[in-house]
Motif scaffolding. Structure first.
Motif, PDB file in Angstrom:
ATOM      1  N   PHE A  68      -2.245   0.421   6.824  1.00 53.56           N
ATOM      2  CA  PHE A  68      -1.960   1.765   7.328  1.00 53.56           C
ATOM      3  C   PHE A  68      -3.197   2.639   7.151  1.00 53.56           C
ATOM      4  O   PHE A  68      -3.915   2.529   6.151  1.00 53.56           O
ATOM      5  N   VAL A  70      -4.227   6.757   7.080  1.00 51.92           N
ATOM      6  CA  VAL A  70      -3.597   8.067   6.950  1.00 51.92           C
ATOM      7  C   VAL A  70      -4.660   9.160   6.872  1.00 51.92           C
ATOM      8  O   VAL A  70      -5.815   8.908   6.528  1.00 51.92           O
ATOM      9  N   LEU A 126       5.374   6.277   4.588  1.00 50.67           N
ATOM     10  CA  LEU A 126       4.572   5.729   5.684  1.00 50.67           C
ATOM     11  C   LEU A 126       5.395   5.325   6.905  1.00 50.67           C
ATOM     12  O   LEU A 126       4.913   5.418   8.032  1.00 50.67           O
ATOM     13  N   THR A 468       3.935   8.233   8.798  1.00 51.41           N
ATOM     14  CA  THR A 468       2.856   7.708   9.629  1.00 51.41           C
ATOM     15  C   THR A 468       3.388   7.027  10.880  1.00 51.41           C
ATOM     16  O   THR A 468       2.850   7.183  11.962  1.00 51.41           O
TER      17      THR A 468
END
Length: 574
Positions: A68, A70, A126, A468
């Protein structure tokens, strides 16, 4: 966003690696091809419940890993600090989950081993997953207050922070009052224990920093010979004929004789003179210290005994002497409270009353902000529902005050029950038919209506949740026609604020995708495999055509598919 997903030996998946992009990614494929299995894998990565059934037959473990990326203000950074997980400035977070064939689960965040509960904490910041089943969770009344507070934003967050401080003091005092006022026998036993502990600590006659000072003195006594020898050698290296000071004196005299002829030498001569006198002073100190040094074995025994006593007390009362002194003062206050219970209870009752009133005032402020937010939310939801052809539906965020018992704090003349969120109960109510009363969401909506209501709520709340990636797993089931097109547009609208991954059987939704991925099931050597392919524009039209009519593609259906793609592109350009 979820940038990369790697899955190995999971259900019917042998090994796949998928690169995800920003915007809306739609996953399509035949029923049973493995679309939902990919979402299951992501759900496990976010801390979902695992099972040995997920491990591919004939293998020892299933592995899932997600990368991920961010922004620097993402809440995952605070989670990292909370749980000691390092997250670099690039904002890259790697979640890893292994499930063994024996049922064990191994979790990592950025390479650090964590518990499943901690993995879940990171996952929730997330990923936000919604499926037909998960929709019911969104309709859970227990979550409605959380969603409304999220919608209310910073104003409510500030008020809740102030309330939490007062409420925490109130709860702590209430707990102490209950302990002091109930069970005489326990209080008597507690008093005996505290008296014994206080007596033991007072008998010890503790002095601040005593343990550190004694440890330092013990170290000197235990190393007496080394210290004496070191001082002795240093002193006799400096003092005496043909020793250090004698040669320094000679050097100083030599430089002084040249200082009248060279300014730089004069400066050096002055510095050497200063150094000589400093070293001479140090020699006197060494001599004095050597004379004062004395080895006292009795004193060493005393120190050892005292440190042993302090270490014994530390195991019971604190890691340092300061901790033990602080504990002594604390239990002294508690003893006084118990012995003078009645007067202390009376004093605490007054304090509890004052704190409860303060907490009620703070809770009322939260209540008022929620009322304003609920009106705004209802207006927004009505607009969203109109776009989804539920224009006759009526929505309300109902706020009730939770009724308390007679001895609870009073608000507007009646007792209320305070909790960590205030004294409100929040319920989302709706009616989809004119003339019908408002009822709780799950008691009113049909399957198709539920999908639309959920999307309307998600469209609003996705702006405030800060996740996210938002994942939809066949939430468009049970709809068609113009409603399907409206749902497609809503899902695309959500993707403008955060990455959206969507499994769908609707060509209208697939046409809206920024990235279209086809999931296929293949059989090789009598084993079933899942394969993933990102489609080109032409392949995308073929896939939409197949979704409309099944396996057989005709020029007419292909034309309809291309037309659907053109319409989707026009909507995006708006």
């Amino acid at each position: 966003m979820l940038t990369e997903l790697s899955i190995r030996d999971f259900a019917i998946i042998n090994q796949i690696s998928i690169t995800f992009k920003e915007g809306l990614t739609v996953l399509t494929g035949e029923t049973g091809a493995g679309k939902s299995i990919i979402i299951d894998a992501i759900q496990l990565l976010a801390g979902g419940r695992g099972s040995v059934e997920f491990v591919r037959h004939g293998t020892k473990k299933a592995e899932i890993e997600g990368l991920f990326t961010v922004d620097d203000d993402h809440p995952v950074f605070s989670k990292g600090k909370q749980f000691g997980v390092e997250i670099d400035e690039d904002g890259m977070v790697v979640l890893h989950r292994t499930i063994t064939h024996q049922g064990k689960s191994i979790c990592r965040v950025n390479g650090k081993l964590v518990t499943l509960a901690i993995l879940k904490e990171f996952g929730h910041t997330l990923i936000d997953i919604h499926s037909q089943h998960e929709t019911q969770s969104l309709m859970d009344p227990d979550r409605h207050i959380e969603l409304l507070d999220m919608f209310a934003g910073e104003e409510l967050a500030a008020s809740k922070s102030e309330y939490s401080e007062v409420y925490g003091k109130y709860k702590s005092l209430m707990k102490r009052y209950k302990e002091l006022s109930e069970n005489e026998q326990e209080m008597a036993q507690r008093l005996d224990l505290l008296d014994f502990q206080l007596h033991e600590l007072q008998e010890a006659k503790l002095q601040p920093h005593e343990d550190d000072e004694l440890s330092e003195e013990r170290k000197k006594l235990m190393n007496y010979e080394k210290i004496y020898q070191g001082i002795h050698d240093a002193y006799y290296s400096l003092y005496g004929e043909q020793k250090g000071l004698d040669w320094l004196s000679h050097a100083m005299t030599s430089l002084e004789s040249t200082s009248d002829y060279d300014e730089s030498l004069a400066k050096m001569s002055e510095e050497l003179s200063n150094s000589y006198y400093l070293i001479e002073e140090m020699t006197f100190q060494l001599s004095s210290q050597m004379a004062e040094l004395e080895f006292d074995p009795e004193r060493l025994n005393e120190i050892e005994a005292r440190l042993n006593e302090l270490n014994r007390l530390k195991k019971k009362y604190g890691a340092t002497v300061e901790d033990m002194l602080e504990y002594s003062a604390t239990i002294e206050e508690e003893i006084d409270e118990i012995r003078n219970k009645d007067s202390h209870l009376s004093k605490m009752e007054n304090q509890i009353h004052e704190l409860s009133q303060d907490a009620v005032l703070e809770a009322k402020n939260i209540h008022d902000i929620r009322l304003n937010a609920s009106e705004k939310l209802s207006g927004y939801i009505h607009e969203e529902l109109k776009d989804l052809y539920l224009e006759k539906a009526s929505f309300a965020a109902e706020i009730e005050v939770k009724e308390g018992r007679p001895n609870d704090p009073v608000f507007e003349g009646r007792p209320v029950q305070l909790n960590s969120s205030g004294f409100d109960i929040v319920k989302f109510l709706i009616t989809t038919n004119p003339g019908e009363p408002l009822k709780e969401l799950h008691k009113v909506a049909s399957g198709g209506e539920m999908s639309r209501i959920m999307l309307a709520l998600k469209r609003i709340f996705s702006r405030h949740q800060g996740v996210t990636s938002v994942i939809f797993d066949e939430v468009d089931t049970g709809v068609s026609g113009r409603v399907a097109q409206a749902i497609a547009e809503k899902i695309y609208g959500i993707s403008q604020g955060s990455q959206v991954l969507c499994i769908s059987h609707l060509p209208q939704v697939a046409a809206m995708s920024d990235t279209h991925v086809r999931i296929e099931k293949r059989v090789d050597n009598d084993r079933t495999f899942t394969a993933v392919k990102e489609l080109s524009e032409e392949e995308k039209a073929d896939e939409l055509s197949r979704m409309m009519t099944g396996a057989e593609l005709t020029e007419t259906t292909l034309e309809h598919a291309r037309e659907l793609l053109e319409m989707a592109e026009k909507h995006k350009n708006k």
